[in-house]
Motif scaffolding. Sequence first.
Motif, mmCIF file in Angstrom:
data_model
loop_
_atom_site.group_PDB
_atom_site.id
_atom_site.type_symbol
_atom_site.label_atom_id
_atom_site.label_comp_id
_atom_site.label_asym_id
_atom_site.label_seq_id
_atom_site.Cartn_x
_atom_site.Cartn_y
_atom_site.Cartn_z
ATOM 1 N N PHE A 1 4.390 49.641 -64.040
ATOM 2 C CA PHE A 1 4.169 48.745 -62.989
ATOM 3 C C PHE A 1 2.774 48.848 -62.630
ATOM 4 O O PHE A 1 2.168 48.101 -61.996
ATOM 5 N N GLY A 2 2.031 49.731 -63.276
ATOM 6 C CA GLY A 2 0.516 49.986 -62.971
ATOM 7 C C GLY A 2 0.281 51.243 -62.531
ATOM 8 O O GLY A 2 1.080 52.381 -62.908
ATOM 9 N N GLY A 3 -1.076 51.750 -62.632
ATOM 10 C CA GLY A 3 -1.364 53.096 -62.769
ATOM 11 C C GLY A 3 -1.397 53.576 -64.099
ATOM 12 O O GLY A 3 -1.154 53.067 -65.059
ATOM 13 N N PHE A 4 -1.517 55.252 -64.236
ATOM 14 C CA PHE A 4 -1.550 55.757 -65.666
ATOM 15 C C PHE A 4 -0.445 56.618 -65.764
ATOM 16 O O PHE A 4 -0.092 57.423 -64.815
ATOM 17 N N THR A 5 -0.027 56.844 -66.993
ATOM 18 C CA THR A 5 0.626 57.728 -67.404
ATOM 19 C C THR A 5 -0.498 59.084 -67.713
ATOM 20 O O THR A 5 -1.480 58.700 -68.566
ATOM 21 N N LEU A 6 -0.259 60.195 -67.345
ATOM 22 C CA LEU A 6 -1.672 60.938 -67.141
ATOM 23 C C LEU A 6 -1.454 62.382 -67.996
ATOM 24 O O LEU A 6 -0.130 62.779 -67.848
ATOM 25 N N ILE A 7 -2.169 62.607 -68.751
ATOM 26 C CA ILE A 7 -2.140 63.898 -69.540
ATOM 27 C C ILE A 7 -3.456 64.895 -69.134
ATOM 28 O O ILE A 7 -4.440 64.268 -69.269
ATOM 29 N N GLY A 8 -3.372 65.920 -68.195
ATOM 30 C CA GLY A 8 -4.591 66.461 -67.879
ATOM 31 C C GLY A 8 -5.418 67.240 -68.805
ATOM 32 O O GLY A 8 -5.064 67.604 -69.860
ATOM 33 N N ASP A 9 -6.679 67.738 -68.214
ATOM 34 C CA ASP A 9 -7.600 68.300 -69.037
ATOM 35 C C ASP A 9 -6.754 69.762 -69.645
ATOM 36 O O ASP A 9 -6.261 70.403 -68.933
ATOM 37 N N GLU A 10 -7.323 69.893 -70.880
ATOM 38 C CA GLU A 10 -6.940 71.110 -71.643
ATOM 39 C C GLU A 10 -5.577 71.222 -72.088
ATOM 40 O O GLU A 10 -4.908 72.258 -72.365
ATOM 41 N N THR A 11 -4.499 70.001 -71.801
ATOM 42 C CA THR A 11 -3.261 70.134 -72.019
ATOM 43 C C THR A 11 -3.117 69.926 -73.551
ATOM 44 O O THR A 11 -3.841 69.057 -74.411
ATOM 45 N N LYS A 12 -1.797 70.767 -74.389
ATOM 46 C CA LYS A 12 -1.847 70.625 -75.709
ATOM 47 C C LYS A 12 -0.489 70.150 -75.872
ATOM 48 O O LYS A 12 0.556 70.688 -75.579
ATOM 49 N N LEU A 13 -0.250 69.161 -76.701
ATOM 50 C CA LEU A 13 0.930 68.550 -77.094
ATOM 51 C C LEU A 13 1.136 68.896 -78.482
ATOM 52 O O LEU A 13 0.404 68.497 -79.435
ATOM 53 N N ASP A 14 2.167 69.567 -78.841
ATOM 54 C CA ASP A 14 2.654 69.740 -80.269
ATOM 55 C C ASP A 14 3.185 68.420 -81.139
ATOM 56 O O ASP A 14 3.058 67.623 -80.459
ATOM 57 N N CYS A 15 3.792 68.619 -82.171
ATOM 58 C CA CYS A 15 4.041 67.472 -82.991
ATOM 59 C C CYS A 15 5.273 66.853 -82.329
ATOM 60 O O CYS A 15 6.271 67.607 -82.041
ATOM 61 N N GLN A 16 5.645 65.544 -82.724
ATOM 62 C CA GLN A 16 6.630 64.929 -82.217
ATOM 63 C C GLN A 16 7.390 64.750 -80.935
ATOM 64 O O GLN A 16 8.351 65.148 -80.765
ATOM 65 N N ILE A 17 6.394 64.697 -79.861
ATOM 66 C CA ILE A 17 6.742 64.825 -78.499
ATOM 67 C C ILE A 17 6.768 63.319 -78.238
ATOM 68 O O ILE A 17 5.927 62.587 -78.519
ATOM 69 N N HIS A 18 7.766 62.935 -77.250
ATOM 70 C CA HIS A 18 7.622 61.663 -76.562
ATOM 71 C C HIS A 18 7.370 62.182 -75.173
ATOM 72 O O HIS A 18 8.125 62.850 -74.291
ATOM 73 N N VAL A 19 6.366 61.299 -74.380
ATOM 74 C CA VAL A 19 5.874 61.381 -73.204
ATOM 75 C C VAL A 19 6.195 60.066 -72.454
ATOM 76 O O VAL A 19 5.554 59.113 -73.058
ATOM 77 N N ALA A 20 7.202 59.815 -71.751
ATOM 78 C CA ALA A 20 7.614 58.424 -71.305
ATOM 79 C C ALA A 20 6.826 57.797 -70.213
ATOM 80 O O ALA A 20 5.762 58.577 -69.774
ATOM 81 N N HIS A 21 7.042 56.750 -69.722
ATOM 82 C CA HIS A 21 6.266 56.141 -68.801
ATOM 83 C C HIS A 21 6.119 56.530 -67.471
ATOM 84 O O HIS A 21 6.746 57.197 -66.885
ATOM 85 N N ASP A 22 4.982 56.702 -66.984
ATOM 86 C CA ASP A 22 4.539 57.275 -65.542
ATOM 87 C C ASP A 22 4.600 58.692 -65.471
ATOM 88 O O ASP A 22 4.690 59.130 -64.283
ATOM 89 N N CYS A 23 4.691 59.337 -66.598
ATOM 90 C CA CYS A 23 4.595 60.927 -66.490
ATOM 91 C C CYS A 23 3.364 61.464 -65.992
ATOM 92 O O CYS A 23 2.298 60.637 -66.387
ATOM 93 N N GLN A 24 3.236 62.248 -65.182
ATOM 94 C CA GLN A 24 2.100 62.936 -64.596
ATOM 95 C C GLN A 24 2.173 64.516 -65.219
ATOM 96 O O GLN A 24 2.932 65.229 -64.575
ATOM 97 N N VAL A 25 1.328 64.465 -66.154
ATOM 98 C CA VAL A 25 1.175 65.873 -66.851
ATOM 99 C C VAL A 25 0.025 66.751 -66.268
ATOM 100 O O VAL A 25 -1.208 65.997 -66.564
ATOM 101 N N GLY A 26 0.098 67.924 -65.695
ATOM 102 C CA GLY A 26 -1.109 68.458 -65.174
ATOM 103 C C GLY A 26 -2.214 68.958 -66.255
ATOM 104 O O GLY A 26 -1.917 68.668 -67.235
ATOM 105 N N LYS A 27 -2.870 69.930 -65.623
ATOM 106 C CA LYS A 27 -3.849 70.721 -66.663
ATOM 107 C C LYS A 27 -3.193 71.971 -67.195
ATOM 108 O O LYS A 27 -2.573 72.689 -66.624
#
Length: 301
Positions: free
Chosen positions: A200-226
Motif C-alpha cells: 500500500f506504500g512505503g518500502f519492504t526494507l533490508i537493512g545495512d550489512e544484512t546477508k540473504l542466502d539462496c532461495q529466500i522469500h521476503v514478502a510484502h512490507d517486511c522490515q529487516v534490520g541491520k
Amino acid sequence: MFTFATESLAAFRDRFGLGVVRDCSFAFVGKIPQKIAPRLVGCVSAHLISDACAFNGISGIVTLPELSDLVPDHLGLAISEAPIASLYQIHEDIARRPDFQWKSFDSWIHPSATVHNSAVIAPRNVRIGENSIIGENAVICPRTLIGDNCGVGPGTVIGSEAFEVNNFTSPRRVLYQSGGVMLGNDVEVQAKCTIVRATFGGFTLIGDETKLDCQIHVAHDCQVGKRVQIAACAELSGRVSIGDGVFIGPNATISNGVSIGEGATVTLGSVVVRDVPASARVTGNFALPHTKWLDFIRSIR
C-alpha cells in the motif's frame, strides 16, 4: 519517490458504496499495524477499531454502519456494508493516478556498479548505488532502491508483486501494488531469492550489512534490520519485523506480522507464529524457546 500527497475522504462520498460521516486527509490506504502515514484503514469489528485507535498515523476508518459510534471523533469516518472492498477500491483509485503517490523518474545506475548483460533493470523507478553488482538473470522491478556495495545474485527478483488478493472482485485478482523495496548499504542477496515490494506504500526494507542466502522469500512490507543473517530457503511472510543482528536458520518460516527481537536466533526448520523476544532462541514447529523444545524432545524419547 513517494510524494505524500493527500486526498480527502469526502472526495469519495457516494462512491464505492461509501457514506462519509467525517472527513479526513490521507496519503495511503493501509493495514492497521503499518507505519505509512497518514493512512486510511478498514475495520470490521469492535476490537479492530480499538486496535486502530492505539496506532499512530491513522487519520480515518472505514467501518460497518453498526460500528460507527465506536470510532472516536478525532478520526475521519466512512461507513460501508463492505468496508474492506470499499477500502481496496479507494486504494486502486489513488495508487493508479500518475505521479500522485509516487513521482516517477528514469532509472539510474551508478557508473561504478556492475550489471550483468542478462539482468533486467526496469527502465524507470530503479536506483542502483555505488559498487553494487547485479548478477546473471536478476530482475530489478520498478520502485526498487539499492544502496552502495550491494550484491544481487543470479536469478533473484527484487520488487515483484505482493500476494495480496482482492477477494471482492469477480474474477479475483491480485491487488495493485503501490509500494517499493529498499536495500541498504552492503546488503548481499544470493541466488534465486524474491523480495516483494510493499503493498500500500512505503518500502519492504533490508537493512545495512544484512546477508540473504539462496532461495529466500521476503514478502510484502517486511522490515529487516541491520546485520541480519538469513539462511537458505527461509520464508518471511507479510509485514514481518526482524531486529538487528538476528539469525534465521535454513527452511525457517516466519508467520505474518510476527516480530523477531534484536539478536534473536530462529533455528533451522522452525515455524514461528508468535513474537520472539530480543536475544531469545526458538526451535520447532510451532517454535518454542529452545530449552523448552529440548525438554519436550527428552520427554518423548
